[in-house]
Design an enzyme around this catalytic site. Sequence first.
Site, short mmCIF file in Angstrom:
data_model
loop_
_atom_site.label_atom_id
_atom_site.label_comp_id
_atom_site.label_asym_id
_atom_site.label_seq_id
_atom_site.Cartn_x
_atom_site.Cartn_y
_atom_site.Cartn_z
N GLU A 1 -4.79 -0.61 6.48
CA GLU A 1 -3.81 -1.32 5.64
C GLU A 1 -2.41 -0.72 5.78
O GLU A 1 -1.42 -1.44 5.79
CB GLU A 1 -4.25 -1.32 4.17
N HIS B 1 -8.46 -9.74 0.53
CA HIS B 1 -8.96 -8.89 -0.57
C HIS B 1 -10.49 -9.02 -0.59
O HIS B 1 -11.03 -10.07 -0.93
CB HIS B 1 -8.33 -9.36 -1.88
N ASP C 1 -2.32 -6.82 -0.23
CA ASP C 1 -3.29 -7.84 0.17
C ASP C 1 -2.63 -9.22 0.32
O ASP C 1 -3.01 -10.01 1.20
CB ASP C 1 -4.46 -7.91 -0.82
N HIS D 1 -2.45 0.32 -4.38
CA HIS D 1 -2.76 0.72 -3.01
C HIS D 1 -2.24 2.13 -2.75
O HIS D 1 -1.47 2.37 -1.81
CB HIS D 1 -2.17 -0.27 -2.00
N HIS E 1 -9.38 1.63 2.07
CA HIS E 1 -8.45 0.99 1.12
C HIS E 1 -7.20 1.84 1.03
O HIS E 1 -7.27 3.03 0.71
CB HIS E 1 -9.10 0.85 -0.26
ZN ZN Z 1 -5.88 -4.03 0.16
MN MN Z 2 -7.89 -5.46 -2.04
#
Ligand code: ZN
Ligand code: MN
Length: 250
Positions: free
Chosen positions: A174, A115, A40, A31, A169
């Site tokens: 996130e 995910h 995730d 990530h 992403h």
């Molecule tokens: Zn992720």
């Molecule tokens: Mn993912």
Amino acid sequence: MTHFMQEMTWKEYASCADKIVILPIGATEQHGEHLPLCVDAVLAEGFSLKLAEQIDGIIMPTLRYGYKSKPMSGGGPLFPGTVDLNGETVIKLVYDVLTEIIRDGFTKILIMNAHFENEAFIVEAMDLVTRDTNGIAKILETNWWDPMPSHIIDQVFDEIPFPGWALEHAAVTETSLMLYFKPELVHMDRITDTKNAEYMPYYRYPICKSDIPETGTLASAASSSFERGKLIVDSVLHELVRICEKEFNK
Ligand code: ZN
Ligand code: MN
């Protein structure tokens, strides 16, 4: 009493069969340079706990591996630390866990997925289990991005433009969610002002590492904040509770 199944005795667990059981599913995946490999899994479990507190649900142990990371949605398999399962493995893993939950008498199951790439394989397992158990249990699958109201997306992306969910992403959503759930694992000083990945509207194998920004971040994480994370959690949680009320009459 705890909401975590693994912290209960078997008798405590058995006495909860009329409750909603939540199965968090994540991945172990790169990530970017500022977030850990467990994002995730942390987000799947984080949303599951928030939901369980509201609906008095039971949380199964989190599945911390997922289906193959794709270059255009997760950076892909060429980054160290991305540990992928084959599709067949995901289907069988989810199938087995669902079958055991149903065998223990639970009939209200919600899968909390975090995910993107997992989804088709989870749904396949849900279908196979439903056929093999004559539809005795109701099984739902959702995530934290689909239920998010569009006006919340506009509020989260008030400083930089929304790049689309595929490229989001290790980016603003996130990172903000990690600042909410596990800030001690976020390296804010390592966020670089990277250019967004150039989106490819097709799949190509073999995978080329040069298609993906070197950092592994597909879109800028600039403007990420705890407040944005809280905004997402509060709005999505509201929707998740509504889904449970509608589907499980809870
Ligand atoms: Zn992720
Ligand atoms: Mn993912």
